[in-house]
Design a protein around this motif. Sequence first.
Motif, short mmCIF file in Angstrom:
data_model
loop_
_atom_site.label_atom_id
_atom_site.label_comp_id
_atom_site.label_asym_id
_atom_site.label_seq_id
_atom_site.Cartn_x
_atom_site.Cartn_y
_atom_site.Cartn_z
N ILE A 17 -53.81 9.00 -55.71
CA ILE A 17 -52.57 9.74 -55.89
C ILE A 17 -51.72 8.98 -56.89
CG2 ILE A 17 -50.49 10.61 -54.76
CD1 ILE A 17 -52.14 10.95 -52.23
N PRO A 18 -51.42 9.59 -58.03
CA PRO A 18 -50.64 8.91 -59.07
C PRO A 18 -49.28 8.42 -58.54
CG PRO A 18 -51.52 10.98 -59.89
CD PRO A 18 -51.80 10.94 -58.42
N GLY A 19 -48.96 7.19 -58.84
CA GLY A 19 -47.69 6.61 -58.42
C GLY A 19 -47.72 5.98 -57.04
N LYS A 20 -48.81 6.13 -56.33
CA LYS A 20 -48.93 5.55 -54.98
C LYS A 20 -49.88 4.35 -55.03
CE LYS A 20 -46.68 8.85 -52.74
NZ LYS A 20 -45.60 8.69 -51.82
N LEU A 21 -49.50 3.28 -54.38
CA LEU A 21 -50.33 2.07 -54.38
C LEU A 21 -51.32 2.04 -53.21
CD1 LEU A 21 -47.62 -0.56 -55.30
CD2 LEU A 21 -49.29 0.52 -56.81
N LYS A 22 -51.03 2.77 -52.16
CA LYS A 22 -51.88 2.76 -50.97
C LYS A 22 -53.14 3.59 -51.20
CE LYS A 22 -48.08 1.83 -47.95
NZ LYS A 22 -47.51 1.99 -46.66
N THR A 23 -54.12 3.38 -50.33
CA THR A 23 -55.38 4.11 -50.41
C THR A 23 -55.29 5.37 -49.56
OG1 THR A 23 -56.56 2.02 -50.63
CG2 THR A 23 -57.87 3.94 -49.99
N TYR A 24 -55.76 6.48 -50.11
CA TYR A 24 -55.75 7.76 -49.42
C TYR A 24 -57.16 8.32 -49.34
CZ TYR A 24 -50.69 7.79 -49.75
OH TYR A 24 -49.37 7.46 -49.61
N TRP A 25 -57.42 9.08 -48.28
CA TRP A 25 -58.74 9.65 -48.05
C TRP A 25 -58.62 11.14 -47.74
CZ3 TRP A 25 -62.75 6.47 -48.94
CH2 TRP A 25 -62.50 5.09 -48.93
N ARG A 26 -59.53 11.93 -48.28
CA ARG A 26 -59.61 13.34 -47.92
C ARG A 26 -60.57 13.44 -46.75
NH1 ARG A 26 -59.75 15.78 -52.58
NH2 ARG A 26 -57.52 16.11 -52.41
N CYS A 27 -60.13 14.14 -45.73
CA CYS A 27 -60.91 14.26 -44.50
C CYS A 27 -61.12 15.72 -44.15
CB CYS A 27 -60.17 13.58 -43.34
SG CYS A 27 -59.82 11.84 -43.63
N ARG A 28 -62.23 15.99 -43.48
CA ARG A 28 -62.51 17.32 -42.96
C ARG A 28 -62.38 17.26 -41.45
NH1 ARG A 28 -63.90 21.60 -45.10
NH2 ARG A 28 -64.81 20.65 -46.95
#
Length: 67
Positions: A17-28
């Motif tokens: 995610i642009p501008g975010k330093l944390k890690t993100y995950w897409r989940c189902r």
Amino acid sequence: MIGERYGSLVVIEKVKIPGKLKTYWRCRCDCGNTCTLEDSHLKNGHTKSCGCRRRIRLQEKRLDPTG
């Protein structure tokens, strides 16, 4: 983390995610919806579904005459 299960969620891909330093995950979710969540929310157990579990609990509470 891809393929790991957290409650009703299964991690399917890493998301930048642009501008975010944390890690993100897409989940189902088991209900079929997808959602994007912060790494720490999955690991600490804060988020266990896409929100469907909460909606189900609220519906059940409305139907329960004692509750």
